[in-house]
Design an enzyme around this catalytic site. Structure first.
Site, short mmCIF file in Angstrom:
data_model
loop_
_atom_site.label_atom_id
_atom_site.label_comp_id
_atom_site.label_asym_id
_atom_site.label_seq_id
_atom_site.Cartn_x
_atom_site.Cartn_y
_atom_site.Cartn_z
CB CYS A 197 -5.56 12.28 25.99
SG CYS A 197 -6.17 14.31 25.74
CG HIS A 257 4.75 4.74 11.05
ND1 HIS A 257 5.38 4.69 10.35
CD2 HIS A 257 6.21 5.59 12.15
CE1 HIS A 257 6.36 5.39 9.70
NE2 HIS A 257 6.30 6.10 10.90
N1 APR Z 1 6.14 -8.50 0.33
C1 APR Z 1 7.74 -7.96 0.64
N2 APR Z 1 6.96 -6.55 0.06
C2 APR Z 1 5.81 -6.37 -0.09
C3 APR Z 1 5.06 -7.24 -0.49
C4 APR Z 1 5.02 -8.52 -0.42
N3 APR Z 1 4.43 -9.37 0.15
N4 APR Z 1 3.76 -6.60 -1.33
C5 APR Z 1 4.10 -5.18 -1.53
N5 APR Z 1 5.47 -4.73 -0.95
C6 APR Z 1 6.10 -3.39 -1.23
C7 APR Z 1 5.82 -2.92 -2.20
O1 APR Z 1 6.33 -2.74 -3.05
C8 APR Z 1 6.36 -1.78 -1.64
O2 APR Z 1 8.05 -1.35 -2.00
O3 APR Z 1 6.13 -2.99 0.00
C9 APR Z 1 6.46 -2.05 0.39
C10 APR Z 1 4.43 -1.15 0.53
O4 APR Z 1 4.96 0.24 0.59
P1 APR Z 1 4.26 1.87 0.99
O5 APR Z 1 2.52 1.37 1.36
O6 APR Z 1 4.49 2.79 0.74
O7 APR Z 1 4.13 0.54 2.84
P2 APR Z 1 5.23 1.27 4.28
O8 APR Z 1 7.16 1.53 3.77
O9 APR Z 1 5.72 0.63 5.02
O10 APR Z 1 5.34 2.96 4.20
C11 APR Z 1 6.19 3.46 5.72
O11 APR Z 1 4.33 5.59 4.92
O12 APR Z 1 2.27 5.09 4.50
C12 APR Z 1 2.21 5.51 5.86
O13 APR Z 1 2.71 5.71 7.88
C13 APR Z 1 2.47 5.37 7.21
O14 APR Z 1 4.27 3.33 8.03
C14 APR Z 1 4.08 3.64 6.72
C15 APR Z 1 4.81 4.68 5.60
#
Ligand code: APR
Length: 246
Positions: A126, A118
């Protein structure tokens, strides 16, 4: 206690593919995307700021939000989860690390090759042509010196395509790997979430590390309900022990 079958699979793996999400940076103090925002931004939904439409509507607002996010990341440090993954690179014949995070913490922890699915929070492009722009860190929205258009954060927004090289390399790695680790991601956002499924369909052992098992957990071979900053160092220590006894 980590599953013996997982450490065995890692020990025997020719190629390990890792996908990380916001959860791996949570222990560095960087809020995950779906957590409530704080302070000045508590009334804004990130899903309404991280889109090309939001930028077209109000570039200054979106730019200020990214500046705030860059400041959080600049003040944060990689945590033991990031460091363990950098160490894992030296313990297996081949490792492909794909991250959905834009914070650059894997590289700061010492991971050598990182596919930033991402993009990166500290890059500026730009808005019209996509070329890299060198922007000063101030409040004004920078412009592209070549065409005068607004410049934007070098990240992939909702509704935008993943750059082809990142997509191709990640999908090739998911198809080729013997072990796939899905770490700290809610497995909700495609195409990244599809990587683990692809790996599984091609015969890899797939493990999730997440304190809150995701909707895909039952489909994986192992779902380890723990924090990345605790589980990953344990996994790498077990693997390191065994590698040295080979
Ligand atoms: N260790 C492992 N996992 C964890 C921890 C931890 N200490 N703390 C939280 N989590 C988990 C949560 O339970 C959740 O399932 O990390 C996950 C984070 O989820 P999201 O916030 O949805 O992040 P992500 O999956 O990276 O989102 C994907 O979506 O938000 C957009 O573009 C953004 O790259 C991102 C994409």
């Amino acid at each position: 206690m980590l599953p013996e079958a997982l450490t065995r699979a890692l020990r025997e793996a020719r190629h390990v593919c890792v996908l990380t999400g916001a959860g791996i940076s949570a222990e560095s103090g960087i809020p995950t995307f779906r957590e409530a925002q704080t302070g000045l931004w508590e009334n804004y939904d990130p899903l309404d700021l991280a889109t090309p439409e939001a930028f077209l509507r109000d570039p200054a607002l979106v730019w200020r939000w990214y500046r705030w996010r860059r400041e959080i990341v600049a003040g944060a440090q990689p945590n033991p989860g990031h460091t363990a993954l950098a160490d894992l690179e030296g313990l297996v014949p081949k490792l492909t690390l794909v991250t959905q995070n834009v914070d650059g913490l894997h590289a700061r922890a010492g991971s050598r090759t990182v596919i930033e699915f991402h993009g990166n929070l500290f890059a500026t492009r730009c808005f019209v042509e996509g070329c890299i722009v060198n922007a000063a860190e101030d409040d004004a929205v920078p412009t592209c010196p070549a065409c005068g258009s607004h410049a934007r954060p070098g990240v992939v927004w909702f509704g935008e395509a993943i750059p082809a090289p990142a997509l191709d390399q990640s999908f090739a790695a998911a198809r080729d790997c013997d072990v796939f680790l899905s770490i700290g991601t809610s497995s909700l956002v495609y195409p990244a979430a599809g990587l683990a499924e692809l790996a599984k369909n091609h015969g890899a052992v797939v493990a999730e590390i997440n304190p809150n098992p995701t909707g895909l957990a039952a489909y994986f071979d192992h779902a380890i309900p723990g924090n990345a900053g605790k589980v990953l160092p344990e996994l790498v220590a077990q693997l390191g022990d065994r590698q040295s006894r080979r």
